[in-house]
Design a protein around this motif. Sequence first.
Motif, PDB file in Angstrom:
ATOM      1  N   THR A 219     -27.505  12.459  28.615  1.00 11.64           N
ATOM      2  CA  THR A 219     -26.083  12.824  28.554  1.00 11.64           C
ATOM      3  C   THR A 219     -25.476  12.709  27.498  1.00 11.64           C
ATOM      4  N   ALA A 222     -26.387  14.883  24.679  1.00 15.39           N
ATOM      5  CA  ALA A 222     -25.520  16.056  24.714  1.00 15.39           C
ATOM      6  C   ALA A 222     -23.931  15.978  24.376  1.00 15.39           C
ATOM      7  N   GLN A 223     -23.352  14.799  24.891  1.00 11.84           N
ATOM      8  CA  GLN A 223     -22.034  14.759  24.615  1.00 11.84           C
ATOM      9  C   GLN A 223     -21.808  14.567  23.097  1.00 11.84           C
ATOM     10  N   TRP A 225     -23.716  15.897  20.428  1.00 17.66           N
ATOM     11  CA  TRP A 225     -23.881  17.246  19.917  1.00 17.66           C
ATOM     12  C   TRP A 225     -22.772  17.991  20.071  1.00 17.66           C
ATOM     13  N   SER A 226     -22.096  17.950  21.256  1.00 22.04           N
ATOM     14  CA  SER A 226     -20.853  18.739  21.582  1.00 22.04           C
ATOM     15  C   SER A 226     -19.808  18.226  20.950  1.00 22.04           C
ATOM     16  N   GLU A 227     -19.369  17.093  20.629  1.00 23.52           N
ATOM     17  CA  GLU A 227     -18.356  16.383  19.788  1.00 23.52           C
ATOM     18  C   GLU A 227     -18.375  16.791  18.243  1.00 23.52           C
ATOM     19  N   THR A 229     -20.124  19.354  17.051  1.00 22.72           N
ATOM     20  CA  THR A 229     -19.935  20.927  16.582  1.00 22.72           C
ATOM     21  C   THR A 229     -19.017  21.301  17.223  1.00 22.72           C
ATOM     22  N   LEU A 230     -19.019  21.570  18.744  1.00 20.03           N
ATOM     23  CA  LEU A 230     -17.919  22.303  19.360  1.00 20.03           C
ATOM     24  C   LEU A 230     -16.577  21.540  19.114  1.00 20.03           C
ATOM     25  N   GLY A 231     -16.558  20.118  18.967  1.00 14.85           N
ATOM     26  CA  GLY A 231     -15.244  19.634  19.130  1.00 14.85           C
ATOM     27  C   GLY A 231     -14.877  19.315  17.824  1.00 14.85           C
TER      28      GLY A 231
END
Length: 316
Positions: A219, A222-223, A225-227, A229-231
């Motif tokens: 988790t 994944a968090q 990676w999201s922060e 790139t997406l964030g």
Amino acid sequence: MGLLATNKGKPMEGIMEQVRDGSTIRVYLLPDFQFVQVFVVGIQSPSMGRKAVVETVVETDLTSDDQNGNALAEPWAQLTSAQKLSVSAATVAEVSPDPFGREAKHFTEFRCLNRDVYIVLEGVDKFSNLIGSVYYPEGETAKDLALELVKNIVNAPRRGVQSSNDRFEVFYLDYRNQELVPYSQLRPIDASLSATPGLAQLYSLAFLKVPSLDDKFGTEAAQYWSEQTLGSSLQFKAVIEERDTSEGKIKGQGTDTCLVVTFFTEDPEDSINEAMLKDGLARLEKRMKWESNERKLMLNNFEECQEEAKTGWRGM
């Protein structure tokens, strides 16, 4: 085609006169008394194969006195004993029906052959064959032939769909991912959409083993990676290290090629791969015996980042 231009999208009444296979039919349109062949839109029924065919070719040798080959006999004169008759047989090999081809044809014949049907023309394929939806009456309702074939023959288990909750593996055309979907949520689509290119590309981080969501620190990885790139408003450059044709299917993310990449930020010395190693959110894969000098330098740096995380008791 004039018929398509005039009647596209409009229900046309007719009588089904012939069934070539489960999804290829010949209809006698009313009241125009016109025969048309229609391919059922959205599906392709199993083929009925091909029977062996023997074609007899008769060749006649005529006596000629002229250099240009003009025959002494009249062109359509009856053959004489002076003429030679040779017969050759050209044989077309038999091709067996596809699995469930006979069942699909019987399904359509049993419900539609020599009965009233409604045709809604949708367009033509690349060979200018008419394609459209076909509806046949059953009691007080009209059944969609494509849906019924999908449910009972084409994409169903051997005994057909047993329940509307039966689940099927669906591959999405936009992001090329896949999941199990109940039959009740399935609908036929235009066959031309299968050529639609995906809107997203599947990637994985090169040289790293990243924990899955079910694993420890999955988790957090994944968090992170999201922060990053997406964030983030940062621009990234993906350097393709290799192409994997199997990983997408294994991970349930479609069948397209997975690009194995190193993600660099605006600083060419800084990569997401390296950052995840530093934070202990990934581990290096086993190194190859042979590596280029450039890759060797990068992987040596990755090993230092991994040791730094281990020493600092960070993450994995």
